[in-house]
Design an enzyme around this catalytic site. Structure first.
Site, PDB file in Angstrom:
ATOM      1  N   ASP A   1      -8.208   3.527  -0.521  1.00 15.70           N
ATOM      2  CA  ASP A   1      -7.462   4.705  -0.132  1.00 15.70           C
ATOM      3  C   ASP A   1      -8.109   5.268   1.130  1.00 15.70           C
ATOM      4  O   ASP A   1      -9.308   5.555   1.144  1.00 15.70           O
ATOM      5  CB  ASP A   1      -7.522   5.742  -1.270  1.00 15.70           C
ATOM      6  CG  ASP A   1      -6.216   6.475  -1.443  1.00 15.70           C
ATOM      7  OD1 ASP A   1      -5.714   7.012  -0.436  1.00 15.70           O
ATOM      8  OD2 ASP A   1      -5.701   6.512  -2.564  1.00 15.70           O
TER       9      ASP A   1
ATOM     10  N   ASP B   1      -3.387   7.913   2.998  1.00 16.53           N
ATOM     11  CA  ASP B   1      -3.056   9.243   2.476  1.00 16.53           C
ATOM     12  C   ASP B   1      -2.432  10.135   3.558  1.00 16.53           C
ATOM     13  O   ASP B   1      -3.004  10.266   4.650  1.00 16.53           O
ATOM     14  CB  ASP B   1      -4.363   9.869   1.972  1.00 16.53           C
ATOM     15  CG  ASP B   1      -4.160  11.133   1.172  1.00 16.53           C
ATOM     16  OD1 ASP B   1      -3.720  11.028   0.024  1.00 16.53           O
ATOM     17  OD2 ASP B   1      -4.448  12.222   1.704  1.00 16.53           O
TER      18      ASP B   1
ATOM     19  N   HIS C   1      -0.490   8.384  -9.153  1.00 18.31           N
ATOM     20  CA  HIS C   1      -1.373   9.385  -9.749  1.00 18.31           C
ATOM     21  C   HIS C   1      -0.908  10.816  -9.503  1.00 18.31           C
ATOM     22  O   HIS C   1      -1.547  11.749  -9.974  1.00 18.31           O
ATOM     23  CB  HIS C   1      -2.781   9.201  -9.184  1.00 18.31           C
ATOM     24  CG  HIS C   1      -2.813   9.475  -7.704  1.00 18.31           C
ATOM     25  ND1 HIS C   1      -2.189   8.665  -6.790  1.00 18.31           N
ATOM     26  CD2 HIS C   1      -3.356  10.487  -6.994  1.00 18.31           C
ATOM     27  CE1 HIS C   1      -2.353   9.170  -5.590  1.00 18.31           C
ATOM     28  NE2 HIS C   1      -3.067  10.270  -5.683  1.00 18.31           N
ATOM     29  N   ASP C   2       0.153  10.992  -8.742  1.00 19.54           N
ATOM     30  CA  ASP C   2       0.683  12.332  -8.479  1.00 19.54           C
ATOM     31  C   ASP C   2       1.979  12.593  -9.250  1.00 19.54           C
ATOM     32  O   ASP C   2       2.597  13.647  -9.078  1.00 19.54           O
ATOM     33  CB  ASP C   2       1.008  12.515  -6.988  1.00 19.54           C
ATOM     34  CG  ASP C   2      -0.222  12.475  -6.101  1.00 19.54           C
ATOM     35  OD1 ASP C   2      -1.307  12.886  -6.555  1.00 19.54           O
ATOM     36  OD2 ASP C   2      -0.088  12.038  -4.927  1.00 19.54           O
TER      37      ASP C   2
ATOM     38  N   GLU D   1       1.461   6.802   3.134  1.00 19.19           N
ATOM     39  CA  GLU D   1       2.015   7.823   2.254  1.00 19.19           C
ATOM     40  C   GLU D   1       2.671   8.858   3.145  1.00 19.19           C
ATOM     41  O   GLU D   1       2.011   9.511   3.952  1.00 19.19           O
ATOM     42  CB  GLU D   1       0.935   8.499   1.398  1.00 19.19           C
ATOM     43  CG  GLU D   1       1.557   9.425   0.362  1.00 19.19           C
ATOM     44  CD  GLU D   1       0.732  10.666   0.013  1.00 19.19           C
ATOM     45  OE1 GLU D   1       1.033  11.303  -0.978  1.00 19.19           O
ATOM     46  OE2 GLU D   1      -0.202  11.006   0.771  1.00 19.19           O
TER      47      GLU D   1
HETATM   48  C1  NOJ Z   1      -1.810  12.722  -1.485  1.00 20.58           C
HETATM   49  C2  NOJ Z   1      -2.586  12.235  -2.665  1.00 20.58           C
HETATM   50  O1  NOJ Z   1      -1.832  11.261  -3.340  1.00 20.58           O
HETATM   51  C3  NOJ Z   1      -2.882  13.427  -3.517  1.00 20.58           C
HETATM   52  O2  NOJ Z   1      -3.405  13.071  -4.774  1.00 20.58           O
HETATM   53  C4  NOJ Z   1      -3.801  14.335  -2.736  1.00 20.58           C
HETATM   54  O3  NOJ Z   1      -3.952  15.527  -3.459  1.00 20.58           O
HETATM   55  C5  NOJ Z   1      -3.235  14.668  -1.355  1.00 20.58           C
HETATM   56  N1  NOJ Z   1      -2.660  13.549  -0.688  1.00 20.58           N
HETATM   57  C6  NOJ Z   1      -4.295  15.226  -0.460  1.00 20.58           C
HETATM   58  O4  NOJ Z   1      -5.153  14.199  -0.040  1.00 20.58           O
END
Ligand code: NOJ
Ligand code: CA
Length: 538
Positions: free
Chosen positions: A99, A202, A315-316, A244
């Site tokens: 990541d 990210d 994971h989100d 992302e």
């Molecule tokens: C996206 C990530 O997937 C998330 O878990 C994180 O809180 C934010 N970016 C900030 O890095």
């Protein structure tokens, strides 16, 4: 045979290291835990693993707040453990993606601390700062600049504010400073030189910011900076990158991932995962046909021009069965239908740990059990507003918290589901006694065994791997799409609903059933598709 890249039909498995496997029984997953499960991943059939952050971090945002990009948090292991993980994975033909979190650092990072301790040091210009008088019309304000609370936080000792477009302890890096870009390139090459195969990047679309610092995303120098990373880091190492990105459409996405761009390899999109909710915490209705339309829109928009991605969980996000399927009666059917519908389209498929078991969301019985910083912020906000009781807030939290995806991976029906002898770091009520690796491995009809068949099928079948996509029909949850390649066609049909759908499949009579989630599927002039039934014919 065209010159194919390894990732085009690949399955990438996302690991959330804190919750995957605990090798030393301290209740926290770790790198040695991952090593111990590589044979499981090999057997599942995945090509690569993406590991969420395990770098040094105060863990305000569970590791996305990094305090040292080139160190491993002690609870996850050592650099030797990491090298061994890389070696063991490669030995099994599994690539490793890390990541890459470079829009911000933790405020505990030595750069940020140096910037605060000595505002005349060169590190000050690694971040964005403002004095009170700098907030003019159109230049945001210390009280709020459009991202919930203020994106500027005051540092009393220095009498100035720093920018954090996300959480408070994640300070945005100033990419306009060439020294910052040098540092980042060196850091990326540090990992690539060790043998890492690529990165999930990210919120990468935020790294370049327009001058007023009032809105973020796809800033004026984004393409320049991405191209710089490409030429200095990714291309020389033949590394792949997955962006992302939020709220973009296929056209703008192509400006970063188009084959001629020399920027990034591919990009996630999450439009379908945003259906059925307002913001993160409030449930809403949605139309199942919109789900398939969104997937089809990205197929049509990206395929042939760049490499697509296929994703339902991370994971989100909520477990897909709990959001869009049926957690009870049709758990296995909805888990498998959603997976086959999505992952058999064109593109690189991303499986989030436990998705291959058809896991449902755990339940959080108390606001005190919440660890996720985004949810903690929400709870604080809601309490301050005073419009809801804690019980009402809890209902929203159960639906929206990112913690639902962060409880430990269930390996067995034993103590703590075989994750650890010690109490896990997070405390959710997870009903996984029958949906764990041990139980599902032993059951030929389990979601896990369906995933294995699906992965093997896509990988050996050129039509499903590389074929063009065409949505043939969709109506009230029924969908039918085709993949075609080299004169051959494979059809995927499914029922994204709990009604039985009568459907004329006479044109498919006699084709072989390559995969189905009910044992006795057959195509006929009056096929009745059962709840969440899916079948692949070719
Ligand atoms: C996206 C990530 O997937 C998330 O878990 C994180 O809180 C934010 N970016 C900030 O890095
Ligand atoms: Ca551990």
């Amino acid at each position: 045979m065209e010159n194919r890249k390894w990732y085009e039909n690949a399955f990438v498995y996302q690991i959330y290291p804190r919750s995957f496997a605990d090798s030393n029984n301290d209740g926290i997953g770790d790198l040695n835990g991952i090593i111990s499960k590589l044979d499981y991943l090999k057997d599942l059939g995945v090509d690569a693993v993406w590991i969420s952050p395990f770098y040094a971090s105060p863990l305000d945002d569970c590791g996305y707040d990094i305090s040292d990009f080139q160190a491993i948090a002690p609870e996850y292991g050592t650099m030797d453990d990491f090298d061994r993980l890389l070696h063991e994975a490669h030995k099994r033909g599994i690539r490793i993606l890390l990541d890459l979190v470079v829009n911000h650092t933790s405020t505990q990072h030595r750069w940020f601390r140096a910037a605060v301790e000595d505002p005349t040091s060169k590190y000050h210009d690694y971040y964005f700062w403002r004095k009170l008088g700098d907030f003019k019309d159109g230049c945001g304000s210390p009280e709020g600049s459009g991202y919930g609370d203020s994106v500027w936080l005051y540092v009393p000792d220095n009498d100035e504010y720093y920018l954090h477009s996300g959480y408070e302890t994640e300070a945005d890096l100033n990419w306009d400073n060439p020294e910052v870009r040098d540092e980042i390139c060196n850091m990326i090459n540090f990992w690539l030189d060790r043998g890492v195969d690529g990165f999930r990047c990210d919120v990468i679309y935020l790294i370049s910011k327009e001058k007023t610092l009032t809105h973020f995303g796809m800033g004026p120098h984004l393409h320049e900076y991405l191209h710089e990373l490409y030429t200095r880091c990714f291309a020389p190492h033949d590394a792949i990158t997955v962006a992302e990105v939020w709220g973009q459409d296929p056209e703008t996405t192509l400006t970063m991932i188009g084959a001629d761009r020399e920027e990034l390899t591919m990009s996630f999109y999450f439009d379908h995962m945003g259906l059925g909710r307002i913001g993160r915490f409030i449930k809403d209705s949605y139309d199942r046909d919109d789900f398939i339309s969104i997937l089809a829109r990205w197929q049509d928009g990206i395929n042939g021009k760049a490499n697509n991605t296929l994703v339902l969980e991370n994971h989100d996000q909520s477990r897909i069965v709990s959001r869009f399927g049926n957690e009870g009666k049709y758990r296995a059917q909805s888990a498998t239908m959603l997976a086959a519908m999505t992952f058999l389209m064109q593109g690189t498929a991303f499986i989030y740990q436990g998705q291959e078991l058809g896991l449902v969301n755990p339940v959080f019985h108390s606001l005190d059990d919440i660890k996720d910083v985004e949810t903690l912020d929400y709870i604080k906000d809601m309490r301050q507003r005073g419009e809801m009781t804690d019980q009402e807030i809890l209902e929203h939290v159960k639906f929206g918290t990112r913690d639902v995806a962060r409880v430990p991976m269930p390996w067995s029906s034993g103590k703590n589901f075989g994750f650890s002898d010690a109490d896990p770091w997070i405390n959710g009520d997870a009903p996984y006694s029958e949906t764990n690796v041990e139980t599902e491995s032993a059951d030929p009809d389990s979601v896990l065994n369906f995933f294995k068949k699906m992965i093997a099928l896509k990988k050996k079948n050129d039509v499903l791997s590389y074929g063009a996509f065409k949505l043939i029909s969709k109506e009230n949850g029924f969908f039918r799409y085709e993949r075609t390649y080299d004169g051959k066609t494979v059809t995927v049909i499914g029922n994204f609903s709990e009604d039985v759908k009568k459907i004329d499949l006479s044109d498919l009579e006699g084709s072989s059933v390559l995969l189905s989630n009910y044992v006795d599927f057959s195509a006929s002039p009056n096929t009745a598709l059962r709840p969440y039934e899916v079948a692949v014919l070719g």
